[in-house]
Design an enzyme around this catalytic site. Structure first.
Site, PDB file in Angstrom:
ATOM      1  N   THR A  17      35.258  36.568 -21.018  1.00 40.25           N
ATOM      2  CA  THR A  17      33.856  36.980 -20.898  1.00 40.25           C
ATOM      3  C   THR A  17      33.672  38.429 -21.352  1.00 40.25           C
ATOM      4  O   THR A  17      32.657  38.777 -21.947  1.00 40.25           O
ATOM      5  CB  THR A  17      33.378  36.825 -19.437  1.00 40.25           C
ATOM      6  N   ARG A  21      41.963  40.428 -20.696  1.00 46.91           N
ATOM      7  CA  ARG A  21      42.328  40.833 -19.347  1.00 46.91           C
ATOM      8  C   ARG A  21      43.556  40.055 -18.907  1.00 46.91           C
ATOM      9  O   ARG A  21      43.546  38.830 -18.907  1.00 46.91           O
ATOM     10  CB  ARG A  21      41.169  40.510 -18.414  1.00 46.91           C
ATOM     11  N   SER A 112      38.012  46.102 -15.640  1.00 45.44           N
ATOM     12  CA  SER A 112      36.761  46.149 -14.893  1.00 45.44           C
ATOM     13  C   SER A 112      36.977  46.200 -13.384  1.00 45.44           C
ATOM     14  O   SER A 112      37.602  47.109 -12.883  1.00 45.44           O
ATOM     15  CB  SER A 112      35.912  44.945 -15.297  1.00 45.44           C
ATOM     16  N   HIS A 113      36.511  45.188 -12.692  1.00 40.52           N
ATOM     17  CA  HIS A 113      36.527  45.165 -11.225  1.00 40.52           C
ATOM     18  C   HIS A 113      37.815  44.549 -10.679  1.00 40.52           C
ATOM     19  O   HIS A 113      37.957  44.411  -9.476  1.00 40.52           O
ATOM     20  CB  HIS A 113      35.334  44.350 -10.744  1.00 40.52           C
ATOM     21  N   LYS A 125      38.488  46.254 -23.546  1.00 36.95           N
ATOM     22  CA  LYS A 125      37.189  45.781 -24.021  1.00 36.95           C
ATOM     23  C   LYS A 125      36.968  46.385 -25.403  1.00 36.95           C
ATOM     24  O   LYS A 125      37.093  47.602 -25.570  1.00 36.95           O
ATOM     25  CB  LYS A 125      36.068  46.264 -23.102  1.00 36.95           C
ATOM     26  N   ASP A 276      31.996  49.620  -9.769  1.00 36.38           N
ATOM     27  CA  ASP A 276      33.304  48.988  -9.933  1.00 36.38           C
ATOM     28  C   ASP A 276      34.268  49.881 -10.702  1.00 36.38           C
ATOM     29  O   ASP A 276      33.959  51.041 -11.011  1.00 36.38           O
ATOM     30  CB  ASP A 276      33.163  47.613 -10.605  1.00 36.38           C
ATOM     31  N   ASP A 278      35.311  50.292 -13.776  1.00 33.69           N
ATOM     32  CA  ASP A 278      34.927  50.977 -15.020  1.00 33.69           C
ATOM     33  C   ASP A 278      33.453  51.378 -15.039  1.00 33.69           C
ATOM     34  O   ASP A 278      32.931  51.774 -16.088  1.00 33.69           O
ATOM     35  CB  ASP A 278      35.257  50.098 -16.236  1.00 33.69           C
ATOM     36  N   ASP A 280      30.490  49.797 -14.635  1.00 32.92           N
ATOM     37  CA  ASP A 280      29.324  49.064 -15.144  1.00 32.92           C
ATOM     38  C   ASP A 280      28.658  48.197 -14.071  1.00 32.92           C
ATOM     39  O   ASP A 280      27.519  47.784 -14.228  1.00 32.92           O
ATOM     40  CB  ASP A 280      29.661  48.243 -16.406  1.00 32.92           C
ATOM     41  N   ARG A 281      29.352  47.945 -12.945  1.00 30.97           N
ATOM     42  CA  ARG A 281      28.725  47.149 -11.876  1.00 30.97           C
ATOM     43  C   ARG A 281      28.171  48.042 -10.771  1.00 30.97           C
ATOM     44  O   ARG A 281      28.679  49.146 -10.555  1.00 30.97           O
ATOM     45  CB  ARG A 281      29.751  46.217 -11.235  1.00 30.97           C
ATOM     46  N   THR A 343      26.530  33.717 -19.497  1.00 26.92           N
ATOM     47  CA  THR A 343      27.155  34.804 -18.740  1.00 26.92           C
ATOM     48  C   THR A 343      27.947  35.725 -19.664  1.00 26.92           C
ATOM     49  O   THR A 343      28.717  35.241 -20.494  1.00 26.92           O
ATOM     50  CB  THR A 343      28.071  34.206 -17.657  1.00 26.92           C
ATOM     51  N   SER A 364      26.208  39.048 -11.028  1.00 21.56           N
ATOM     52  CA  SER A 364      27.513  39.610 -10.705  1.00 21.56           C
ATOM     53  C   SER A 364      27.466  41.135 -10.630  1.00 21.56           C
ATOM     54  O   SER A 364      28.335  41.816 -11.140  1.00 21.56           O
ATOM     55  CB  SER A 364      28.526  39.159 -11.754  1.00 21.56           C
ATOM     56  N   LYS A 375      26.196  47.022 -19.196  1.00 24.17           N
ATOM     57  CA  LYS A 375      25.545  47.243 -17.914  1.00 24.17           C
ATOM     58  C   LYS A 375      25.964  48.617 -17.396  1.00 24.17           C
ATOM     59  O   LYS A 375      26.984  49.154 -17.833  1.00 24.17           O
ATOM     60  CB  LYS A 375      25.871  46.136 -16.929  1.00 24.17           C
ATOM     61  N   ARG A 494      33.075  28.806 -10.251  1.00 28.47           N
ATOM     62  CA  ARG A 494      31.976  29.472  -9.555  1.00 28.47           C
ATOM     63  C   ARG A 494      30.839  28.477  -9.364  1.00 28.47           C
ATOM     64  O   ARG A 494      30.479  27.756 -10.303  1.00 28.47           O
ATOM     65  CB  ARG A 494      31.450  30.654 -10.364  1.00 28.47           C
TER      66      ARG A 494
HETATM   67  C1  G1P Z   1      32.254  37.875 -14.564  1.00 24.63           C
HETATM   68  C2  G1P Z   1      30.802  37.749 -14.184  1.00 24.63           C
HETATM   69  C3  G1P Z   1      29.931  37.997 -15.392  1.00 24.63           C
HETATM   70  C4  G1P Z   1      30.253  39.357 -16.005  1.00 24.63           C
HETATM   71  C5  G1P Z   1      31.739  39.465 -16.270  1.00 24.63           C
HETATM   72  C6  G1P Z   1      32.131  40.856 -16.728  1.00 24.63           C
HETATM   73  O1  G1P Z   1      32.566  36.922 -15.566  1.00 24.63           O
HETATM   74  O2  G1P Z   1      30.527  36.498 -13.616  1.00 24.63           O
HETATM   75  O3  G1P Z   1      28.582  37.933 -15.015  1.00 24.63           O
HETATM   76  O4  G1P Z   1      29.564  39.550 -17.190  1.00 24.63           O
HETATM   77  O5  G1P Z   1      32.472  39.167 -15.082  1.00 24.63           O
HETATM   78  O6  G1P Z   1      31.828  41.829 -15.776  1.00 24.63           O
HETATM   79  P1  G1P Z   1      33.240  35.500 -15.260  1.00 24.63           P
HETATM   80  O7  G1P Z   1      34.508  35.775 -14.513  1.00 24.63           O
HETATM   81  O8  G1P Z   1      32.269  34.755 -14.373  1.00 24.63           O
HETATM   82  O9  G1P Z   1      33.412  34.864 -16.589  1.00 24.63           O
HETATM   83 ZN    ZN Z   2      33.207  46.479 -14.881  1.00 27.68          ZN
END
Ligand code: G1P
Ligand code: ZN
Length: 539
Positions: A17, A21, A112-113, A125, A276, A278, A280-281, A343, A364, A375, A494
Site C-alpha cells: 500500500t 515494508r 511508517s507506524h 517509500k 505515527d 514517520d 503522516d498519521r 486504500t 486509518s 497525509k 480488515r
Molecule cells: C494501511 C491503511 C491505509 C494506509 C496505509 C499506509 O494500509 O489501512 O489506509 O494508507 O496503511 O499508511 P493497509 O495495511 O490497510 O493496506
Molecule cells: Zn506513516
C-alpha cells in the site's frame, strides 16, 4: 571508485500500500537494499540531471541504508541529493521538500507506524516528482526489475557526514544537507492562523502531543512549544529513538495507550494528539473524548473557511472507500466535489494534481490536503487547534455539534492479524464469489442492497484498481473487507463496519455495530476458517 557488484534477486521486493515494508531482519540481508534501489534506478533510466530527496524516521538501519542510497546514487549518475540533517525527514516534510525544490522524487526510509528495531520493521517509500508515492504501474515495473537484477553500482567511498547543514560533493554528485524541520514549519505558518493559536495558549489552553519517540518530536517541539507557546512538556516522547523506545508508533486507541489514559484521566489536557513513526498519521482527542479519523475529515472539511489558506474555497474532498461516509454528507452540503478511492494515499495524488480535491483522508488516521502529496499528522493537529482557537469550542463540543447537524456514522475497524497468507487469499476469493448471491438477503433485520468488489477508475489516467469488497444495506450501513497491504509477514484481514443515524448520536459505537459485526463474521466465515471469534485489534 565506482564498483559494479554482482547480485542475485530476492523474490519478495514487491511494494504494498505504501512502499516496501519488511522485517528488519530481512532488510539487513546482503544486497537487499542495493537490489531494491538499483531496480528503481534501472526503471527510472537516465539519472543525469535528476535530484532526489532522502530522509527517514530515524528507525534502526536508517543510518546504514541512507549511506547505501547516497553511494549508489552517486555511482548511478544522480546529479543531486537533498538530505535531511542526520538523515531525518518526516514523510510530509519529505513531500514538501520534493515539491519546493522541483525534485524528481524522493526516498523516505520508514515502515511508517510499524514498530522499529532489529526485531521490528524497516521500509522505503518511493515518491516521484508529484511529491506523492508512485502509482502501481511503476511499482509493478520495479518489482519485475527486482526479480531479474544481476548487478548494482555503488561508490567505494567513506560514509558521508550528515550531521552538518551544508553542501558537499562526491563523484560529481551534489549533496545538500538541510534543516529537517525549517521548511515544513514555514509551510505550516503559511497555512494556519498561528497568532490565533498562540493567543489560545496564552489564555491557558493545554495540550499534549505524543510523538511516540519517532520523527515528529523535533517538528512538534518547534511548532507547538517554541513558536505557539504551549508550555514546555506539552510534547512528550519527543526524542526520536531507533526502536521508538519499544513503542508501537501507531497513533490509535490501542497503541497510543499512554496518551489515551492521560486524556481520559482527571488531569487531562484540553486537547490531545499523537502522530505515527514517520509523521503522516494523526489521532485527535479531547477531554474524555476520541474523534474517529473519518469524523475528523468531515469536521475539518466543514470548517475549511476558518483556515487562512482555504478561505477562498476548496475544490473538493476524497476518502478511501473503507472510510466512513461522514465526509460525503459535508461535501453535499457545501456542494463540492466528492471522490471515493482505493486504500492508499497515492490514489489521491491525481485528484489533487488535477484540482479536483483539496482535502482527503482515510479511516486509518490519515488526513491531509493538497499543500503536499502525503497525509500530514501535524497539519491535522494544527487544523484542529485553529478551529478551536476560532470557535472557542472544545473538541467534544465541535464533534457533537457536527453530529447534531449531519447525523453520526458509527464506525469501527476490526483487524484479524497473523493469518496464513494462502488461507486469507482463499477466504477473500470465496467471499468475492459469494457476493452476487447476497443481494436482497436479510440478516438480523438488515437487508443487503448491494454487494460487490470496490473498483476504482481513476478519472485522470483511466487506470483501474480493485480494492476490497463492499456490502451495502438498505439503511445505509456498510461492511467493507480488505486485505492489508502494509504488513511485513502473514496476512491481516480488515473489516470496516459503519452504521448511520440521523438523530441517535450518543450511543456506544461497538454496541451500535453488534449485529453488523455478527453478519460480517458469518458471511466471511472468519471464525470457521481462522479460528478467530474476535478481532486482534479494534480501532
Ligand atoms: C494501511 C491503511 C491505509 C494506509 C496505509 C499506509 O494500509 O489501512 O489506509 O494508507 O496503511 O499508511 P493497509 O495495511 O490497510 O493496506
Ligand atoms: Zn506513516
Amino acid at each position: 571508485m565506482i564498483k559494479t557488484v554482482a547480485t542475485v534477486p530476492y523474490s519478495d521486493q514487491k511494494m504494498g500500500t505504501a512502499g516496501l515494508r519488511r522485517k528488519s531482519k530481512v532488510v539487513i540481508q546482503q544486497n537487499y537494499i542495493e537490489n531494491f534501489m538499483q531496480s528503481i534506478f534501472n526503471v527510472i533510466g537516465n539519472l543525469q540531471g535528476k535530484t532526489f530527496v532522502v530522509g527517514g524516521d530515524g528507525r534502526y538501519y536508517n543510518d546504514i541504508a541512507i549511506q547505501k542510497i547516497i553511494k549508489m546514487s552517486a555511482a548511478n549518475g544522480v546529479s543531486r541529493l537533498i538530505i535531511g540533517q542526520n538523515g531525518f525527514l518526516s514523510t510530509p516534510a519529505g513531500s514538501n521538500i520534493i515539491l519546493k525544490n522541483h525534485a524528481d522524487g524522493g526516498f523516505i526510509l520508514s515502515a511508517s507506524h510499524n514498530p522499529g528495531g532489529p526485531e521490528g520493521d524497516f521500509g522505503i517509500k518511493y515518491s516521484n516528482h508529484t511529491g506523492g508515492q508512485i502509482p502501481s504501474s511503476i511499482s509493478d515495473d520495479i518489482y519485475q526489475q527486482t526479480l531479474k537484477i544481476s548487478e548494482y553500482k555503488i561508490c567505494d567511498c567513506p560514509d558521508i557526514d550528515l550531521s552538518q547543514i551544508g553542501h558537499q560533493e562526491i563523484y560529481g554528485m551534489q549533496i545538500d544537507i538541510i534543516d529537517s524541520v525549517k521548511d515544513y514549519v514555514d509551510m505550516m505558518q503559511q497555512i494556519f492562523d498561528f497568532s490565533s493559536i498562540k493567543q489560545l495558549f496564552q489564555k491557558g489552553f493545554t495540550m499534549r502531543f505524543d510523538a511516540m519517540n519517532a520523527v515528529t518530536g523535533p517538528y512538534a517541539v518547534r511548532i507547538f512549544e517554541d513558536i505557539l507557546g504551549a508550555p514546555k512538556g506539552s510534547v512528550v516522547n519527543f526524542k526520536p529513538l531507533p526502536d521508538f523506545g519499544g513503542l508501537h508508533p501507531d497513533p490509535n486507541m490501542v497503541y497510543a495507550k499512554e496518551l489515551v489514559n492521560f486524556m481520559y484521566s482527571d488531569n487531562a489536557a484540553d486537547f490531545g494528539a499523537a502522530n505515527d513513526g514517520d509523521g503522516d498519521r494523526n489521532m485527535i482527542l479531547g477531554k474524555n473524548f476520541f474523534v474517529t479519523p473519518s469524523d475528523s475529515l468531515a469536521i475539518l472539511t466543514d470548517n475549511f473557511n476558518l483556515i487562512p489558506a482555504y478561505q477562498s474555497g476548496i475544490y473538493g474532498v476524497a476518502k478511501s472507500a473503507a472510510t466512513s461516509t461522514s465526509v460525503e454528507r459535508v461535501a453535499k452540503a457545501h456542494n463540492i466535489g466528492y471522490y471515493e478511492v482505493p486504500t492508499g494515499w497515492k490514489y489521491f495524488v491525481n485528484l489533487m494534481d488535477s484540482n479536483r480535491i483539496t482535502f482527503c483522508g482515510e479511516e486509518s488516521f490519515g488526513t491531509g490536503s493538497s499543500h503536499i502529496r502525503e497525509k500530514d499528522g501535524i497539519w491535522a493537529v494544527l487544523f484542529w487547534l485553529n478551529i478551536i482557537a476560532k470557535t472557542g469550542k472544545s473538541v467534544s463540543q465541535i464533534t457533537t455539534e457536527h453530529w447534531q447537524k449531519y447525523g453520526r456514522s458509527y464506525y469501527v475497524r476490526f483487524d484479524f492479524e497473523g493469518i496464513d497468507t494462502e488461507l486469507a487469499d482463499t477466504l477473500m476469493l470465496d467471499l468475492e464469489n459469494k457476493l452476487p448471491s447476497l443481494s436482497g438477503k436479510e440478516f438480523y433485520g438488515y437487508t443487503i442492497s448491494e454487494a460487490k468488489p470496490f473498483i476504482y477508475i481513476d478519472p485522470v489516467d483511466g487506470s483501474s484498481t480493485k480494492n476490497g469488497l463492499i456490502i451495502k444495506f438498505n439503511d445505509g450501513s456498510r461492511i467493507v473487507y480488505r486485505l492489508s497491504g502494509t504488513g511485513s509477514s502473514g496476512a491481516t484481514i480488515r473489516i470496516y463496519i459503519e452504521r448511520y443515524s440521523k438523530t441517535d448520536i450518543n450511543q456506544e459505537p461497538l454496541k451500535m455495530l453488534t449485529e453488523l459485526f455478527k453478519i460480517a463474521m458469518s458471511i466471511s466465515e472468519i471464525p470457521e476458517r481462522t479460528g478467530k471469534h474476535q478481532a486482534d485489534v479494534v480501532t
